[in-house]
Design a protein around this motif. Structure first.
Motif, PDB file in Angstrom:
ATOM      1  N   HIS A 197       6.437  12.881   2.990  1.00 54.83           N
ATOM      2  CA  HIS A 197       6.675  11.660   3.765  1.00 54.83           C
ATOM      3  C   HIS A 197       7.757  10.803   3.099  1.00 54.83           C
ATOM      4  N   LEU A 198       7.748  10.752   1.771  1.00 55.43           N
ATOM      5  CA  LEU A 198       8.733   9.947   1.042  1.00 55.43           C
ATOM      6  C   LEU A 198      10.150  10.479   1.233  1.00 55.43           C
ATOM      7  N   LEU A 199      10.288  11.781   1.441  1.00 52.26           N
ATOM      8  CA  LEU A 199      11.619  12.349   1.673  1.00 52.26           C
ATOM      9  C   LEU A 199      12.244  11.777   2.939  1.00 52.26           C
ATOM     10  N   ARG A 200      11.409  11.398   3.892  1.00 53.97           N
ATOM     11  CA  ARG A 200      11.916  10.861   5.158  1.00 53.97           C
ATOM     12  C   ARG A 200      12.041   9.339   5.131  1.00 53.97           C
ATOM     13  N   ASP A 201      11.062   8.669   4.534  1.00 52.41           N
ATOM     14  CA  ASP A 201      10.998   7.211   4.675  1.00 52.41           C
ATOM     15  C   ASP A 201      11.051   6.439   3.363  1.00 52.41           C
ATOM     16  N   GLY A 202      11.162   7.116   2.235  1.00 52.65           N
ATOM     17  CA  GLY A 202      11.159   6.417   0.955  1.00 52.65           C
ATOM     18  C   GLY A 202      12.521   5.860   0.578  1.00 52.65           C
ATOM     19  N   THR A 203      12.552   5.020  -0.438  1.00 50.38           N
ATOM     20  CA  THR A 203      13.817   4.536  -0.984  1.00 50.38           C
ATOM     21  C   THR A 203      14.548   5.684  -1.674  1.00 50.38           C
ATOM     22  N   GLU A 204      15.785   5.442  -2.078  1.00 48.39           N
ATOM     23  CA  GLU A 204      16.553   6.505  -2.733  1.00 48.39           C
ATOM     24  C   GLU A 204      15.871   6.969  -4.021  1.00 48.39           C
ATOM     25  N   ASP A 205      15.359   6.023  -4.799  1.00 50.56           N
ATOM     26  CA  ASP A 205      14.661   6.389  -6.038  1.00 50.56           C
ATOM     27  C   ASP A 205      13.450   7.265  -5.731  1.00 50.56           C
ATOM     28  N   LEU A 206      12.640   6.846  -4.764  1.00 50.84           N
ATOM     29  CA  LEU A 206      11.436   7.593  -4.425  1.00 50.84           C
ATOM     30  C   LEU A 206      11.778   8.973  -3.866  1.00 50.84           C
ATOM     31  N   GLN A 207      12.838   9.046  -3.088  1.00 47.10           N
ATOM     32  CA  GLN A 207      13.261  10.343  -2.550  1.00 47.10           C
ATOM     33  C   GLN A 207      13.659  11.288  -3.670  1.00 47.10           C
ATOM     34  N   SER A 208      14.419  10.789  -4.626  1.00 52.11           N
ATOM     35  CA  SER A 208      14.871  11.627  -5.738  1.00 52.11           C
ATOM     36  C   SER A 208      13.697  12.090  -6.590  1.00 52.11           C
ATOM     37  N   TRP A 209      12.799  11.159  -6.929  1.00 57.29           N
ATOM     38  CA  TRP A 209      11.628  11.521  -7.741  1.00 57.29           C
ATOM     39  C   TRP A 209      10.727  12.497  -6.991  1.00 57.29           C
ATOM     40  N   SER A 210      10.599  12.304  -5.679  1.00 54.41           N
ATOM     41  CA  SER A 210       9.751  13.192  -4.880  1.00 54.41           C
ATOM     42  C   SER A 210      10.331  14.601  -4.832  1.00 54.41           C
ATOM     43  N   LEU A 211      11.641  14.703  -4.698  1.00 53.62           N
ATOM     44  CA  LEU A 211      12.275  16.017  -4.699  1.00 53.62           C
ATOM     45  C   LEU A 211      12.017  16.740  -6.017  1.00 53.62           C
ATOM     46  N   GLY A 212      12.191  16.020  -7.118  1.00 52.48           N
ATOM     47  CA  GLY A 212      11.933  16.622  -8.421  1.00 52.48           C
ATOM     48  C   GLY A 212      10.491  17.079  -8.560  1.00 52.48           C
TER      49      GLY A 212
ATOM     50  N   ILE B 184      17.639  18.032  -0.472  1.00 49.24           N
ATOM     51  CA  ILE B 184      18.418  18.091  -1.708  1.00 49.24           C
ATOM     52  C   ILE B 184      19.913  18.041  -1.396  1.00 49.24           C
ATOM     53  N   LEU B 185      20.342  18.794  -0.394  1.00 47.20           N
ATOM     54  CA  LEU B 185      21.757  18.772  -0.002  1.00 47.20           C
ATOM     55  C   LEU B 185      22.168  17.378   0.449  1.00 47.20           C
ATOM     56  N   SER B 186      21.293  16.699   1.182  1.00 47.42           N
ATOM     57  CA  SER B 186      21.574  15.338   1.624  1.00 47.42           C
ATOM     58  C   SER B 186      21.667  14.386   0.435  1.00 47.42           C
ATOM     59  N   GLN B 187      20.769  14.560  -0.534  1.00 49.93           N
ATOM     60  CA  GLN B 187      20.790  13.719  -1.729  1.00 49.93           C
ATOM     61  C   GLN B 187      22.060  13.956  -2.540  1.00 49.93           C
ATOM     62  N   MET B 188      22.491  15.197  -2.646  1.00 50.64           N
ATOM     63  CA  MET B 188      23.722  15.517  -3.365  1.00 50.64           C
ATOM     64  C   MET B 188      24.924  14.813  -2.749  1.00 50.64           C
TER      65      MET B 188
ATOM     66  N   SER C 264      24.629   8.011  -9.237  1.00 47.38           N
ATOM     67  CA  SER C 264      25.160   9.299  -9.696  1.00 47.38           C
ATOM     68  C   SER C 264      24.079  10.169 -10.323  1.00 47.38           C
ATOM     69  N   GLU C 265      23.093   9.540 -11.005  1.00 48.58           N
ATOM     70  CA  GLU C 265      22.046  10.350 -11.630  1.00 48.58           C
ATOM     71  C   GLU C 265      21.195  11.078 -10.593  1.00 48.58           C
ATOM     72  N   HIS C 266      21.051  10.478  -9.408  1.00 47.62           N
ATOM     73  CA  HIS C 266      20.288  11.138  -8.345  1.00 47.62           C
ATOM     74  C   HIS C 266      21.078  12.314  -7.757  1.00 47.62           C
ATOM     75  N   ARG C 267      22.388  12.159  -7.625  1.00 53.62           N
ATOM     76  CA  ARG C 267      23.210  13.274  -7.124  1.00 53.62           C
ATOM     77  C   ARG C 267      23.191  14.431  -8.122  1.00 53.62           C
TER      78      ARG C 267
ATOM     79  N   ASN D  43       0.822  -1.209   0.000  1.00 53.73           N
ATOM     80  CA  ASN D  43       0.000   0.000   0.000  1.00 53.73           C
ATOM     81  C   ASN D  43       0.857   1.259   0.000  1.00 53.73           C
ATOM     82  N   ASP D  44       1.955   1.228   0.748  1.00 55.22           N
ATOM     83  CA  ASP D  44       2.852   2.386   0.787  1.00 55.22           C
ATOM     84  C   ASP D  44       3.487   2.628  -0.582  1.00 55.22           C
ATOM     85  N   THR D  45       3.899   1.549  -1.236  1.00 52.26           N
ATOM     86  CA  THR D  45       4.517   1.694  -2.561  1.00 52.26           C
ATOM     87  C   THR D  45       3.515   2.223  -3.571  1.00 52.26           C
ATOM     88  N   LEU D  46       2.291   1.698  -3.535  1.00 47.76           N
ATOM     89  CA  LEU D  46       1.249   2.194  -4.430  1.00 47.76           C
ATOM     90  C   LEU D  46       0.943   3.664  -4.151  1.00 47.76           C
ATOM     91  N   ALA D  47       0.877   4.026  -2.869  1.00 47.62           N
ATOM     92  CA  ALA D  47       0.607   5.419  -2.505  1.00 47.62           C
ATOM     93  C   ALA D  47       1.708   6.338  -3.027  1.00 47.62           C
TER      94      ALA D  47
END
Length: 355
Positions: A188-203, A220-224, A230-233, A161-165
């Motif tokens: 919420h994804l910025l705190r608890d999501g996977t790296e992919d989800l965090q990057s997509w959420s930031l965008g 964003i600074l943390s992701q960098m 490398s594509e996420h950074r 359910n979390d992944t679908l959300a």
């Protein structure tokens, strides 16, 4: 075309399914109206549900928002398996021309409601009995193994359910649906999501929803700094350009400057460091960054001098005096590490000098 004239007219459903999938991929590299017409014909005439879904996916992915194709995808999301839902949501998230869809259509209104319903099932929101769906309680004398299995299934269901959300929220952002439920899920994804989800959420938050809060800037600074891919950074660094005013307003200018300075020499990918140099130029910080880097060349610590040389190889050298200083380091510096970095910089910058 062979795919249209042969495979799409095959009596074998699997062959037709692979043909419409391949046509969608082919169109992205070589656009052709015959491909669109063939996919539309399949959507309106084929009698196999899997072929219909694949043809609809191909149409939407290339930006053809046909009402019948969208209706098929909606029904598949509503009644399909979890795996199929993930696939279709990803197709919608990455589809071309999402802004060209008719947002007044019945299909889009149904899609909007369906996506919000999926978001509300995520664990970031308190779950009502209605959202949870039917529950079943095993008798008290149930063997321990079955009780354990039920508990594991509940955990798996919550994770699904979390992944679908998460994917539903990203699709909403792609369609510029800026409801509070969407924004809360992305945060919420910025705190608890996977790296992919965090990057997509930031965008999505920065580019689609114009949400430029201090928490987003810090994410964003943390992701960098910390993202494995490398594509996420690189993507995180590029978002900084859109946040210039918010960075200044929230007093985070120095923190961002330090983060960009670190990436100039510390990131393992040259492509990422080149992206960082472009970001620095776009922010109007090139001259200031160059001053900081040049001062490093005279530092007593050889690691700091090496960092300065590596940064110069990315920022570039303009002016004879700086070039002479770099070549003097090559001849006179006591550290072999620093001299090696100068040789690399000379090669990367294609410097031609008699010395």
């Amino acid at each position: 075309m062979f795919l249209i004239n042969n495979n799409m007219r095959s009596e074998i459903a699997k062959v037709r399914k692979e043909a419409v999938r391949d046509l969608g991929i082919l169109y992205k590299t070589r656009s052709n109206y015959a491909v669109i017409n063939a996919l539309k014909e399949t959507v309106y005439t084929d009698d196999n549900i899997f072929v219909l879904i694949e043809a609809s996916k191909s149409l939407l992915s290339i930006g053809v928002w046909d009402s019948a194709a969208l209706e098929i995808v909606l029904q598949a999301i509503k009644y399909g398996s979890q795996g199929l839902r993930f696939t279709l949501l990803e197709t919608l998230r990455t589809a071309s021309n999402p802004n060209s869809v008719n947002k007044q259509s019945v299909q889009f209104r149904v899609l909007h409601g369906l996506l919000l319903n999926l978001i509300k099932r995520g664990s970031h929101l308190p779950q009502t009995e209605e959202n949870k769906g039917p529950t079943f309680t095993l008798p008290s004398d149930t063997p321990t193994l079955l009780l354990k299995l039920q508990k594991e299934n509940k955990k798996k269901g919550a994770a699904d359910n979390d992944t679908l959300a998460a994917h539903a929220a990203l699709v909403c952002a792609a369609f510029l649906i800026v409801d509070d439920e969407v924004k809360d899920c992305l945060l919420h994804l910025l705190r608890d999501g996977t790296e992919d989800l965090q990057s997509w959420s930031l965008g999505a938050l920065v580019s689609k929803m114009s949400h430029h809060s201090p928490d987003v800037i810090r994410s964003i600074l943390s992701q960098m700094k910390s993202a494995v891919k490398s594509e996420h950074r690189a993507a995180a660094a590029e978002l900084i350009v859109d946040l210039k005013q918010s960075i200044e307003k929230n007093g985070l200018t120095q923190q961002v400057f330090d983060g960009l300075q670190l990436m100039l020499y510390d990131d393992c990918s040259r492509e990422v460091r080149q992206k960082v140099a472009k970001v620095i130029a776009s922010l109007g910080l090139h001259a200031k960054m160059l001053q900081v880097v040049v001062r490093k060349l005279d530092d007593i610590n050889e690691d700091v001098r090496g960092q300065g040389v590596m940064s110069l190889s990315i920022l570039g050298i303009k002016g004879k005096s700086l070039l002479n200083q770099l070549l003097d380091i090559l001849e006179l510096d006591s550290s072999i590490f620093v001299r090696i970095q100068v040789m690399r910089a000379v090669k990367e910058l294609n410097i031609a000098d008699r010395r």
